[in-house]
Each structure stands twice: as structure tokens, then as C-alpha cells.
Design an enzyme around this catalytic site. Structure first.
Site, PDB file in Angstrom:
ATOM      1  N   HIS A 219       0.794  -1.233   0.000  1.00  0.00           N
ATOM      2  CA  HIS A 219       0.000   0.000   0.000  1.00  0.00           C
ATOM      3  C   HIS A 219       0.830   1.289   0.000  1.00  0.00           C
ATOM      4  O   HIS A 219       0.274   2.375  -0.093  1.00  0.00           O
ATOM      5  CB  HIS A 219      -0.965   0.036   1.186  1.00  0.00           C
ATOM      6  CG  HIS A 219      -0.308   0.382   2.497  1.00  0.00           C
ATOM      7  ND1 HIS A 219       0.285  -0.559   3.304  1.00  0.00           N
ATOM      8  CD2 HIS A 219      -0.133   1.568   3.129  1.00  0.00           C
ATOM      9  CE1 HIS A 219       0.772   0.035   4.366  1.00  0.00           C
ATOM     10  NE2 HIS A 219       0.547   1.324   4.298  1.00  0.00           N
TER      11      HIS A 219
HETATM   12  C1  UD1 Z   1      -2.100   5.989   5.227  1.00  0.00           C
HETATM   13  C2  UD1 Z   1      -0.854   6.516   5.909  1.00  0.00           C
HETATM   14  C3  UD1 Z   1       0.197   5.417   5.945  1.00  0.00           C
HETATM   15  C4  UD1 Z   1      -0.358   4.150   6.561  1.00  0.00           C
HETATM   16  C5  UD1 Z   1      -1.642   3.738   5.864  1.00  0.00           C
HETATM   17  C6  UD1 Z   1      -2.260   2.575   6.599  1.00  0.00           C
HETATM   18  C7  UD1 Z   1      -0.402   8.911   5.621  1.00  0.00           C
HETATM   19  C8  UD1 Z   1       0.425   9.900   4.915  1.00  0.00           C
HETATM   20  N1  UD1 Z   1      -0.289   7.632   5.191  1.00  0.00           N
HETATM   21  O1  UD1 Z   1      -1.744   5.692   3.889  1.00  0.00           O
HETATM   22  O2  UD1 Z   1       1.301   5.847   6.716  1.00  0.00           O
HETATM   23  O3  UD1 Z   1       0.591   3.130   6.434  1.00  0.00           O
HETATM   24  O4  UD1 Z   1      -2.559   4.840   5.886  1.00  0.00           O
HETATM   25  O5  UD1 Z   1      -3.153   1.866   5.816  1.00  0.00           O
HETATM   26  O6  UD1 Z   1      -1.118   9.252   6.528  1.00  0.00           O
HETATM   27  N2  UD1 Z   1      -8.864   5.134   0.310  1.00  0.00           N
HETATM   28  C9  UD1 Z   1     -10.116   4.612   0.102  1.00  0.00           C
HETATM   29  N3  UD1 Z   1     -10.848   4.293   1.213  1.00  0.00           N
HETATM   30  C10 UD1 Z   1     -10.403   4.471   2.488  1.00  0.00           C
HETATM   31  C11 UD1 Z   1      -9.133   5.008   2.656  1.00  0.00           C
HETATM   32  C12 UD1 Z   1      -8.367   5.327   1.561  1.00  0.00           C
HETATM   33  O7  UD1 Z   1     -10.574   4.436  -1.026  1.00  0.00           O
HETATM   34  O8  UD1 Z   1     -11.140   4.149   3.441  1.00  0.00           O
HETATM   35  C13 UD1 Z   1      -8.042   5.455  -0.893  1.00  0.00           C
HETATM   36  C14 UD1 Z   1      -8.264   6.877  -1.407  1.00  0.00           C
HETATM   37  O9  UD1 Z   1      -8.176   6.843  -2.805  1.00  0.00           O
HETATM   38  C15 UD1 Z   1      -7.067   7.620  -0.841  1.00  0.00           C
HETATM   39  C16 UD1 Z   1      -5.994   6.540  -0.854  1.00  0.00           C
HETATM   40  O10 UD1 Z   1      -6.657   5.323  -0.548  1.00  0.00           O
HETATM   41  O11 UD1 Z   1      -6.725   8.743  -1.611  1.00  0.00           O
HETATM   42  C17 UD1 Z   1      -4.873   6.790   0.141  1.00  0.00           C
HETATM   43  O12 UD1 Z   1      -5.413   6.975   1.451  1.00  0.00           O
HETATM   44  P1  UD1 Z   1      -4.599   7.843   2.539  1.00  0.00           P
HETATM   45  O13 UD1 Z   1      -5.270   7.718   3.853  1.00  0.00           O
HETATM   46  O14 UD1 Z   1      -4.332   9.189   2.020  1.00  0.00           O
HETATM   47  O15 UD1 Z   1      -3.192   7.129   2.580  1.00  0.00           O
HETATM   48  P2  UD1 Z   1      -2.831   5.597   2.770  1.00  0.00           P
HETATM   49  O16 UD1 Z   1      -2.109   5.159   1.553  1.00  0.00           O
HETATM   50  O17 UD1 Z   1      -4.010   4.829   3.209  1.00  0.00           O
HETATM   51  N1  UDP Z   2      -4.540  -5.371   8.354  1.00  0.00           N
HETATM   52  C1  UDP Z   2      -5.836  -5.849   8.397  1.00  0.00           C
HETATM   53  N2  UDP Z   2      -6.451  -6.164   7.216  1.00  0.00           N
HETATM   54  C2  UDP Z   2      -5.828  -6.059   6.018  1.00  0.00           C
HETATM   55  C3  UDP Z   2      -4.482  -5.575   5.993  1.00  0.00           C
HETATM   56  C4  UDP Z   2      -3.874  -5.227   7.182  1.00  0.00           C
HETATM   57  O1  UDP Z   2      -6.429  -5.983   9.474  1.00  0.00           O
HETATM   58  O2  UDP Z   2      -6.444  -6.358   4.990  1.00  0.00           O
HETATM   59  C5  UDP Z   2      -3.882  -4.998   9.618  1.00  0.00           C
HETATM   60  C6  UDP Z   2      -2.589  -5.702   9.900  1.00  0.00           C
HETATM   61  O3  UDP Z   2      -2.820  -6.945  10.528  1.00  0.00           O
HETATM   62  C7  UDP Z   2      -1.872  -4.722  10.807  1.00  0.00           C
HETATM   63  C8  UDP Z   2      -2.331  -3.384  10.287  1.00  0.00           C
HETATM   64  O4  UDP Z   2      -3.519  -3.637   9.526  1.00  0.00           O
HETATM   65  O5  UDP Z   2      -2.297  -4.868  12.149  1.00  0.00           O
HETATM   66  C9  UDP Z   2      -1.300  -2.742   9.440  1.00  0.00           C
HETATM   67  O6  UDP Z   2      -1.833  -1.613   8.817  1.00  0.00           O
HETATM   68  P1  UDP Z   2      -1.360  -1.077   7.401  1.00  0.00           P
HETATM   69  O7  UDP Z   2      -0.586  -2.112   6.702  1.00  0.00           O
HETATM   70  O8  UDP Z   2      -2.560  -0.515   6.729  1.00  0.00           O
HETATM   71  O9  UDP Z   2      -0.456   0.177   7.800  1.00  0.00           O
HETATM   72  P2  UDP Z   2       1.026   0.347   8.374  1.00  0.00           P
HETATM   73  O10 UDP Z   2       1.207  -0.563   9.524  1.00  0.00           O
HETATM   74  O11 UDP Z   2       1.977   0.090   7.252  1.00  0.00           O
HETATM   75  O12 UDP Z   2       1.072   1.792   8.748  1.00  0.00           O
END
Ligand code: UD1
Ligand code: UDP
Length: 379
Positions: A219
């Protein structure tokens, strides 16, 4: 009674919040009142609500509904709304997790109003400021009053940045309390492992209960938003699938949006699913042969469940996993991915020394915070 406003917004923060909320409920009921604020950074049912229900996280007291957006827009919108809440209700401290935009927004809003910031998962560094998370964590650490690094590497990083470790507990943004109390995600993995095993049927649903499979998550923006890297990652996954191993890929919405435009079409054995619940994720982690990921949390869970981990990044904040030999950095290089896969598949023994605390990190965090905030004159 000490009142703490906890900021959550992204998936890993809901998961981390479960540990502290559980500790408040079970051990600090009469001493701490926790309020929960959900910024709305993540909003899909399977990226947000599912965790509140499954992990018994209290429903948010405040919902900002900021949704997706550019960094400035998202962070600014959160800050503005968090500040309004902090100005209308008194809190003794504000607690943030990790390194997302929700973390930074909460920390900046509170610090400027002189409300002590508690940073859980402090001190981690990738030494790569092209990552938005690196900027978020550095800024958050430097305005926090309580810093809780989950590892010794985190402590050392803070030391190098000039944080002092004197025993006196003045605890202010200029003299913060820094302590490694372990990792709240380890607390959760221990607490939920058995429940997940009995309640989740994901391995049957996906038809991999008796089959070898690897679990993969992708991601990070530098992997999803760079077509060359994303194609290279799928090339690596396809090569692993060619060996007969299923690759289960619960797909973050950010990644899903890019998969259709891949030139490297996923192999039939690369199984792309919706994001799964925490119980399903734990079950998959426990049963997987290996874990391939660019996630921070998933790297650690691989370690908790004694699974080798192939990291789809050029570096990691969780360096201790590499040092034990249980993680390999493959970046977005298909050859490194398959080489790591074969190396791990062929290994006979593995050692996973305890690195992430005693499973009670949440309790230790609250003990430390209360030792300061309950002092007369503080609360
Ligand atoms: C964010 C965090 C990242 C974390 C990740 C966990 C920042 C800068 N990044 O990244 O550190 O590891 O969350 O998962 O805060 N979207 C949806 N539905 C949702 C959420 C997101 O469709 O419920 C899509 C949207 O197109 C959005 C994109 O995902 O623009 C990115 O979401 P965003 O929260 O900006 O960043 P993450 O990549 O999720
Ligand atoms: N996770 C989850 N479902 C998924 C993918 C991840 O419950 O489909 C959980 C995973 O077990 C861990 C957390 O989400 O506890 C990690 O979050 P993510 O990878 O989104 O973000 P990061 O840790 O890189 O910030």
C-alpha cells in the site's frame, strides 16, 4: 480523573487504539477517561468500522469525516477541526499513534495549545524523507511530551536527535519523557491470536486451509503510484505463484485503484481480495508460509507469529527484524523477491528472540503518563 483525547484515523491506528482502550477499561477505569476522535482519514467499512466492532474499540466521541485528499488539505482540515475541539473541551493530554497525517495533525494542534502530546510508536526512522510518514514522525516526536518508542532502535534514534534520558520526570515538550515500554501491536497479537484462530474462517473461505500460501500486502505510495515499481512487484509475486504457492493479497483501496492498469497481469494463483478484518488478517498471518509486505505493522506481526518476511521497500524502520535474519529487504526487485522466497523456504531453523516487550505495553504507557499527570499541580 485524567482525560485523554486519542486521535485515530487510519487502519493501523484503530488496531493500536484497541490495546490502550482495553487497558483503560480493565486497569485504569477510575483514573483515566479516554475520548476517541476519528479523523475520517480511512472511511470504507472494511478499513474502519470493522475494527471498532471486532476489537471492541469504543465508538468515537468525535468524528471529523475529512476523507481523502492531498497531504496539505487532509492534514490542514484535520488540524483546524481538532483545534476547535481542543478549544471547547479541556483535555489533560492528547494521544497519537504512529506516523500518519492524522498523527501529525493531532500532535501539532495540541502542542500549540500547550496540551501534552503522547506519541505511541515514537523514534522510528527510515532515514528517507521522501516518505510522508518520515516527516510526520519526526515532527510529531519533536513536539511530544511523552515518547514511547517500541524498540531499542527507536530509543537510539531519539538519542541521536538530542533527546535526553534523565530520570527526572518534569516531562514537557522541552524535556520529554522517553521510554521503551514495548509495542502495543504485540499486546494485540497476543490478546487476539486465539480468538482469531477460532472465529475466523478466512482460510477455508479462500480455499487455502490445507494449501501452502504466502500472504502479501502492498500500500505504500512509492509502490502503488509508480507503475514501474508496481509492475515489478507483480512480476515477483507471479514468479512465486509459478512455484505452486498461492499468493493471498488483501488489497488496500489505494492499490486496488492501480491494479487494472498493470501491464504485468496477476497470475491465477495471485488472489486479490478486499481488505480483511483484523481476525482474518491474524489467521492468514499465522497460517502463511511467508509474508511479503511493505506495511510497517504487518512486518512486525510476521515476527510475532514467527514467519519470515520479505519487505517490499529499500529500507525499514523495523531494523531488528533484519538483524535477526527473519526479514529481507527486496525493494521492488522481482529477483530479490524470488531469491528471498527460496532462501526462506529452504531454511531449517529460525530464532525469534523477544524484541517487542512483555505484551503489556499499553499498561506501561498509561502508568508512565499517570506518574506525571497525576502529580499535584499537573492535572
Ligand atoms: C495511510 C498513511 C500510511 C499508513 C496507511 C495505513 C499517511 C500519509 N499515510 O496511507 O502511513 O501506512 O494509511 O493503511 O497518513 N482510500 C479509500 N478508502 C479508504 C481510505 C483510503 O478508497 O477508506 C483510498 C483513497 O483513494 C485515498 C488513498 O486510498 O486517496 C490513500 O489513502 P490515505 O489515507 O491518504 O493514505 P494511505 O495510503 O491509506
Ligand atoms: N490489516 C488488516 N487487514 C488487512 C491488511 C492489514 O487488518 O487487509 C492490519 C494488519 O494486521 C496490521 C495493520 O492492519 O495490524 C497494518 O496496517 P497497514 O498495513 O494498513 O499500515 P502500516 O502498519 O503500514 O502503517
Amino acid at each position: 480523573m485524567i482525560s485523554i483525547l486519542t486521535i485515530v484515523g487510519a487502519r493501523p491506528q484503530f488496531i493500536k487504539a484497541a490495546a490502550i482502550s482495553r487497558a483503560v477499561r480493565n486497569h485504569f477505569g477510575g483514573r483515566v477517561r479516554e475520548y476517541m476522535l476519528h479523523t475520517g482519514q480511512h472511511y470504507d467499512e472494511n478499513m474502519s468500522q470493522v475494527f471498532f466492532e471486532q476489537m471492541q474499540i469504543p465508538q468515537p466521541d468525535f468524528r471529523l469525516n475529512v476523507g481523502s485528499g492531498s497531504h496539505g488539505q487532509q492534514t490542514g482540515d484535520m488540524m483546524k477541526q481538532i483545534e476547535e475541539i481542543l478549544l471547547t473541551q479541556r483535555f489533560d493530554a492528547l494521544l497519537v499513534y504512529g506516523d500518519t497525517n492524522s498523527t501529525l495533525a493531532g500532535a501539532l494542534a495540541a502542542a500549540k495549545l500547550h496540551i501534552p502530546v503522547i506519541h505511541v510508536e515514537a523514534g522510528l526512522r527510515s532515514f528517507n524523507k521522501s516518505m510522508p510518514e518520515e516527516i510526520n514522525r519526526i515532527c510529531t516526536d519533536h513536539v511530544s511530551t511523552f515518547l514511547f518508542p517500541p524498540t531499542e532502535a527507536g530509543v537510539q534514534n531519539l538519542e541521536k536527535e538530542g533527546f535526553r534520558f534523565d530520570a527526572q520526570r518534569a516531562a514537557s515538550p522541552d524535556n520529554p519523557l522517553v521510554k521503551n515500554v514495548g509495542d502495543v501491536m504485540y499486546d494485540n497479537s497476543l490478546f487476539f491470536a486465539e480468538l482469531a484462530e477460532t472465529q475466523s474462517t478466512i482460510t477455508q473461505t479462500l480455499g487455502v486451509h490445507d494449501k501452502p500460501f504466502v500472504l502479501c500486502t502492498i500500500h505504500r505510495d512509492f509502490n502503488t503510484d509508480n507503475a514501474q515499481r508496481l509492475n515489478a512487484l507483480f512480476k515477483g509475486l507471479n514468479a512465486i505463484a509459478e512455484t505452486g504457492t498461492e499468493v493471498i493479497l488483501p488489497c488496500h483501496p489505494r492499490t486496488k485503484k492501480k491494479i487494472e492498469s498493470l501491464t504485468e497481469k496477476p497470475h491465477d494463483r495471485v488472489r486479490i481480495t478486499e481488505p480483511v478484518s483484523f481476525f482474518d488478517m491474524i489467521k492468514l498471518e499465522k497460517h502463511a508460509l511467508q509474508i511479503i509486505t511493505d506495511s510497517g505493522g504487518v512486518q512486525k506481526e510476521a515476527y510475532f507469529f514467527r514467519k519470515p518476511c520479505i519487505v517490499l521497500r529499500p529500507e525499514t524502520e523495523w531494523v531488528e527484524i533484519l538483524h535477526t535474519g527473519n526479514g529481507i529487504l527486496a525493494d521492488a526487485d522481482p529477483e530479490k523477491m524470488t531469491e528471498a522466497f527460496h532462501r526462506f523456504a529452504g531454511r531449517q531453523t529460525a530464532d525469534y528472540p523477544a524484541l517487542y516487550g512483555d505484551g503489556q505495553a499499553a499498561r506501561h504507557i498509561l502508568d508512565e503518563v499517570l506518574s506525571v499527570l497525576e502529580k499535584p499541580g499537573n492535572a
